[in-house]
Design an enzyme around this catalytic site. Sequence first.
Site, mmCIF file in Angstrom:
data_model
loop_
_atom_site.group_PDB
_atom_site.id
_atom_site.type_symbol
_atom_site.label_atom_id
_atom_site.label_comp_id
_atom_site.label_asym_id
_atom_site.label_seq_id
_atom_site.Cartn_x
_atom_site.Cartn_y
_atom_site.Cartn_z
ATOM 1 N N SER A 23 37.865 8.108 -1.227
ATOM 2 C CA SER A 23 39.252 8.550 -1.147
ATOM 3 C C SER A 23 40.030 7.622 -0.205
ATOM 4 C CB SER A 23 39.313 10.014 -0.718
ATOM 5 O OG SER A 23 40.604 10.551 -0.924
ATOM 6 N N GLU A 25 39.036 13.732 -11.219
ATOM 7 C CA GLU A 25 39.446 13.591 -9.817
ATOM 8 C C GLU A 25 40.408 14.684 -9.358
ATOM 9 O OE1 GLU A 25 38.500 11.482 -7.532
ATOM 10 O OE2 GLU A 25 37.727 9.675 -8.476
ATOM 11 N N HIS A 72 37.197 15.201 -7.431
ATOM 12 C CA HIS A 72 37.295 14.397 -6.214
ATOM 13 C C HIS A 72 36.365 14.971 -5.143
ATOM 14 C CE1 HIS A 72 39.460 11.386 -3.921
ATOM 15 N NE2 HIS A 72 39.813 12.261 -2.986
#
Length: 502
Positions: A188, A316, A407
């Site tokens: 990230s 995600e 994610h």
Amino acid sequence: MDIEHEIRTAAGVVRGRWESPVAVFRGIRYAEPPVGARRFAAPVRALRWDGVRDAREFGPRVPQASNAGSVMSSVSGSTDDGSEDCLTLNVWSPDLGAAKLPVMVWIQGGTYLENNTANPHCDGATLAGAGVVVVSMNYRVGVDGFAHITGAPDNRGILDQIAALHWVQDNIAAFGGDPANVTVFGQSAGGAAIAALLVMPRAAGLFRRAISQSMPGTYFTPQLAAAISTTIAAQLGVRATISDLVRLPPRALTDATTAVITKMPEFVDVWGPMALTPTPFSPVVDGDVLPCAPWSAVAGGAARKVDLLVGHTRDEFRLYTSRPGSEPSPARMTAAFDHLGPGADGDRLYRTAYPDATRSQRFELLNTDWLFRMPSLHLADAAHAGGGPVWLYELAWSFNSEQGASHCLDFLLLFGTLSPDEVRAHRSAHPNAANEITRVAQHMRTDWVNFATTGNPGWAPYDPQTRTTRVYQAEPIIQPYPEEISRRIWSAHQFGTLDLAR
């Protein structure tokens, strides 16, 4: 085995302990505390100390807000104003002798708002047990780390990361690591920091390999960053200058940041697409610390000497849309299609490409593509164009139907901190997921360690013709890039630096 062990670093002696099967050293200072005149300055190398410093507990976390809805919030708690010694790092090593093991330096994500290496989901013991030395570090986030402040260098959080990498070069041999074989890996915001490090002159030569996981493709011009920091400072009735902000406690700045985050979508006509993201911060392309956004420089050969592994998860953005009460409003979906798509009519593009998807599903796909998947794919294309070796992956396995392969799932698997019991207890767990998770995690961990050790994760490198991709399912497969529909939508788009809306 729980035996204390002392190691002499360049600055002084630290005492850690063996926590079978690895030795662990926590809370080692790599830079002087960023307080007073140093608060918004570049990090200063840790000064020498006498005696032995205890390294059995994690150091204080950097200033950050309590955020119960955040990805990393399991241990974040409330803001800690007492951050005098927050620039610390941690080492996990399976062999403290002259082993010259590969070194893997973890850069944690958290929307540039959170960073706490004490998070149990980032424990390095399992990964280190696979035969590498693992390092993680605290770095400044939020206003202290990433706001554009008059009189201060930009990207202070990434400068902290570079200072930690210098520490690794100077000291990691004493912990059994090889300073000539360092891999940086991050997820990230950490993955985007990795991409920035690839093109930052101050980071040159500090690592040999890089793994960028789920990088958000947001990098700001100084003008955009200044507008954001000015708005945050105005919440407190001050200017975004060192002289004004240094007088304020960290809690005031995190509270002001939180207030701005709640109304960011209102700024979309001024701040552009970044106003629709979860954070007001990103690396600033200042022409000095960060000369340019990574894609163009990597395509120009800036990282051709660095082996690169890059990829993303399949779903995600579902991490954000699957939370209770997170269903996007019609106005939010309209704003996203108006501002995030690669063309003038994002809604039409996604309706045509995904005719069977609902509008909320297309909203999720658009955000997944714009923020994470396509920036990662385009970085792989750029690395190939620049002449460097690059490999591509996608995590498609998931353990529950609500979040899918969302994610952050990747690093939970990589560090081995999501247990079969936790998977089994999830209300929407897939029937066989608890039996699959250990195997999927082992495949990923083995590939990451192979890459850190040899520069090859175990499948063919990526190139734009074959688009060879390692796809992690219950049993991993190798195939052409699986998100071909989205790739075509974004094929002509050029990722770069976000500026104020024109």
